[in-house]
Design a protein around this motif. Structure first.
Motif, short mmCIF file in Angstrom:
data_model
loop_
_atom_site.label_atom_id
_atom_site.label_comp_id
_atom_site.label_asym_id
_atom_site.label_seq_id
_atom_site.Cartn_x
_atom_site.Cartn_y
_atom_site.Cartn_z
N ASN A 1 0.87 -1.18 0.00
CA ASN A 1 0.00 0.00 0.00
C ASN A 1 0.91 1.22 0.00
O ASN A 1 1.51 1.55 1.03
CB ASN A 1 -0.90 0.02 1.23
CG ASN A 1 -1.85 -1.14 1.29
OD1 ASN A 1 -1.52 -2.19 1.85
ND2 ASN A 1 -3.02 -0.99 0.71
N LEU A 2 1.01 1.88 -1.14
CA LEU A 2 1.85 3.07 -1.22
C LEU A 2 1.15 4.30 -0.65
O LEU A 2 1.80 5.31 -0.37
CB LEU A 2 2.25 3.33 -2.67
CG LEU A 2 3.00 2.20 -3.40
CD1 LEU A 2 3.43 2.67 -4.78
CD2 LEU A 2 4.19 1.73 -2.59
N PHE A 3 -0.14 4.18 -0.47
CA PHE A 3 -0.94 5.29 0.05
C PHE A 3 -2.09 4.67 0.83
O PHE A 3 -2.74 3.74 0.34
CB PHE A 3 -1.47 6.16 -1.09
CG PHE A 3 -2.31 7.33 -0.65
CD1 PHE A 3 -1.74 8.57 -0.42
CD2 PHE A 3 -3.68 7.20 -0.48
CE1 PHE A 3 -2.51 9.65 -0.01
CE2 PHE A 3 -4.47 8.27 -0.09
CZ PHE A 3 -3.87 9.51 0.16
N LEU A 4 -2.32 5.14 2.06
CA LEU A 4 -3.46 4.65 2.84
C LEU A 4 -3.98 5.78 3.71
O LEU A 4 -3.30 6.22 4.64
CB LEU A 4 -3.07 3.45 3.69
CG LEU A 4 -4.22 2.62 4.29
CD1 LEU A 4 -3.77 1.21 4.64
CD2 LEU A 4 -4.84 3.29 5.53
N GLU B 1 -4.58 15.24 -3.30
CA GLU B 1 -3.55 15.74 -4.20
C GLU B 1 -2.29 14.88 -4.11
O GLU B 1 -1.64 14.61 -5.12
CB GLU B 1 -3.22 17.19 -3.86
CG GLU B 1 -2.18 17.82 -4.79
CD GLU B 1 -1.89 19.27 -4.45
OE1 GLU B 1 -0.96 19.83 -5.06
OE2 GLU B 1 -2.57 19.82 -3.58
N LYS B 2 -1.99 14.40 -2.90
CA LYS B 2 -0.81 13.55 -2.72
C LYS B 2 -0.99 12.24 -3.49
O LYS B 2 -0.05 11.75 -4.12
CB LYS B 2 -0.59 13.28 -1.23
CG LYS B 2 0.60 12.39 -0.93
CD LYS B 2 0.87 12.28 0.56
CE LYS B 2 1.60 13.51 1.06
NZ LYS B 2 2.15 13.30 2.43
N LEU B 3 -2.20 11.66 -3.43
CA LEU B 3 -2.45 10.43 -4.17
C LEU B 3 -2.31 10.64 -5.67
O LEU B 3 -1.74 9.81 -6.38
CB LEU B 3 -3.85 9.90 -3.84
CG LEU B 3 -4.30 8.66 -4.62
CD1 LEU B 3 -3.35 7.48 -4.42
CD2 LEU B 3 -5.73 8.26 -4.21
N GLU B 4 -2.82 11.75 -6.17
CA GLU B 4 -2.72 12.02 -7.60
C GLU B 4 -1.26 12.20 -8.03
O GLU B 4 -0.85 11.72 -9.09
CB GLU B 4 -3.54 13.28 -7.96
CG GLU B 4 -5.05 13.10 -7.81
CD GLU B 4 -5.59 11.97 -8.66
OE1 GLU B 4 -5.05 11.74 -9.77
OE2 GLU B 4 -6.54 11.29 -8.22
N LYS B 5 -0.48 12.86 -7.20
CA LYS B 5 0.95 13.01 -7.51
C LYS B 5 1.66 11.66 -7.48
O LYS B 5 2.55 11.39 -8.30
CB LYS B 5 1.61 13.97 -6.53
CG LYS B 5 1.21 15.43 -6.72
CD LYS B 5 1.93 16.32 -5.73
CE LYS B 5 1.59 17.79 -5.95
NZ LYS B 5 2.27 18.66 -4.95
N LEU B 6 1.28 10.84 -6.55
CA LEU B 6 1.86 9.50 -6.46
C LEU B 6 1.57 8.70 -7.72
O LEU B 6 2.46 8.06 -8.30
CB LEU B 6 1.31 8.79 -5.22
CG LEU B 6 1.72 7.33 -5.00
CD1 LEU B 6 3.23 7.19 -4.93
CD2 LEU B 6 1.07 6.81 -3.72
N LEU B 7 0.33 8.75 -8.17
CA LEU B 7 -0.05 8.04 -9.39
C LEU B 7 0.70 8.59 -10.60
O LEU B 7 1.15 7.83 -11.46
CB LEU B 7 -1.56 8.14 -9.62
CG LEU B 7 -2.42 7.32 -8.65
CD1 LEU B 7 -3.90 7.70 -8.81
CD2 LEU B 7 -2.24 5.83 -8.90
N ASN C 1 5.43 11.28 -1.98
CA ASN C 1 3.98 11.28 -1.79
C ASN C 1 3.45 9.99 -1.17
O ASN C 1 2.26 9.68 -1.28
CB ASN C 1 3.29 11.55 -3.13
CG ASN C 1 3.50 12.99 -3.59
OD1 ASN C 1 2.88 13.91 -3.08
ND2 ASN C 1 4.42 13.18 -4.53
N LEU C 2 4.31 9.24 -0.51
CA LEU C 2 3.86 8.07 0.24
C LEU C 2 3.07 8.53 1.46
O LEU C 2 3.35 9.59 2.03
CB LEU C 2 5.07 7.24 0.70
CG LEU C 2 6.08 6.82 -0.37
CD1 LEU C 2 7.22 6.05 0.29
CD2 LEU C 2 5.42 5.98 -1.46
N HIS C 3 2.10 7.71 1.88
CA HIS C 3 1.33 8.09 3.07
C HIS C 3 0.67 6.85 3.65
O HIS C 3 0.17 5.99 2.93
CB HIS C 3 0.25 9.12 2.72
CG HIS C 3 -0.55 9.55 3.92
ND1 HIS C 3 -0.10 10.48 4.81
CD2 HIS C 3 -1.77 9.14 4.39
CE1 HIS C 3 -0.98 10.64 5.78
NE2 HIS C 3 -2.01 9.83 5.54
#
Length: 294
Positions: free
Chosen positions: A12-15, A196-202, A216-218
């Motif tokens: 999970n790179l973002f949660l 916005e962080k998720l969009e940058k990560l993608l 942009n990991l979270h």
């Protein structure tokens, strides 16, 4: 007849936990990245004794119908109207209770292999059956990069190919249950935000931009884990000091992953972890393929 199936892990790179429901479950928005390594190997023998038997290479792992893979096989047999005589063996590589989806992945792989063999259920019915076993089991039927919402059961595949940077996975060799991680989540962290962080990560994944991915990991669940288990902070800091762009906990933990700019830097980070921590303390998974993922 014997058939084999690989059971992939995930990061999970973002949660982001967005809400706590009245039933006690949490709603979230999370990015699933499937990994071809580490992976378990599932072997299905269709000519076993009547019933369903599940064994494992890992001492102490639940067997037979106490294992989620066994319950998946039973659910498939009942849905398909088949009297099973199946022996299922799990060659365990994915760490247990580690935030990498090992049990759910094994269940998904069993369903995928059984349906590939018998072809008794259409894909939509197979997905509904998978959901009865766990929120993320449907993801592991046909793993691809996805954003999950709800309680983690609503998946939206990410369009196109992504090119993850060199990743290093480190497991601290102790389990943490998802229940513990969510129970100790600070309620102040629950809520919408970080879209916005998720969009940058993608975007970083699509463009192969390691720095953008790393920045942009979270993971909302990570904060309580770092506080409870100082070893996790030590592993994270060691990887960053050795050259990783960033490091974070995946899912409900306690496994960590590091984002590196190059394969050579990944090698250096892996070596530093092996030098500082005994193999009984941390298991390093270094040889994660770099090929684009759909």
């Amino acid at each position: 007849m014997i058939e084999r199936e690989f059971s992939q892990s995930k990061l999970n790179l973002f949660l982001k936990v967005t809400a706590r429901r009245p039933d006690g479950y949490h709603e979230l928005e999370t990015l699933f990245l499937p990994l071809p390594y580490p992976a378990d190997v599932i072997t299905v023998d269709y000519d076993g004794a009547p019933g369903i038997r599940v064994t494992s290479s890992l001492p102490g792992l639940p067997e037979n119908l106490e294992n989620l893979a066994g319950r998946a096989a039973l659910a498939y047999a009942e849905a398909a109207g088949i009297l099973p005589s199946w022996t299922i063996h799990i060659e365990k590589v994915i760490p247990v209770a580690a935030g990498m989806g090992g049990g759910s992945s094994d269940a998904g792989a069993v369903l995928r292999r059984l349906n590939g063999h018998f072809k008794a259920l259409p894909e939509n019915e197979l997905a509904r059956l998978a959901l009865t076993l766990g929120a993320d089991v449907p993801f592991f039927l046909y793993p691809h990069v996805s954003v999950a919402t709800g309680v983690g059961e609503v998946f939206r595949p990410v369009e196109g190919m992504v090119s993850p940077p060199p990743l290093l996975v480190v497991n601290p060799n102790f389990p943490v249950s998802a229940k513990w991680a969510y129970t100790h989540l600070d309620p102040a962290r629950i809520g919408n935000g970080d879209r916005e962080k998720l969009e940058k990560l993608l975007r970083g994944l699509r463009e192969g931009d390691a720095a953008m991915v790393a920045g942009n990991l979270h993971n909302d669940l990570a904060f309580a884990l770092y506080e409870k288990f100082p070893l996790l902070r030590m592993l994270r800091d060691t990887m960053k000091e050795a050259g990783a762009l960033n490091a974070e906990i995946t899912g409900s933990g306690p496994t960590l992953y590091a984002v590196c700019e190059t394969v050579e830097i990944r090698r250096q980070v892996a070596q530093r972890v092996r030098e500082r921590f005994a193999k009984e303390t941390a298991t390093v998974f270094e040889n994660i393929p770099l090929s684009p993922i759909k």
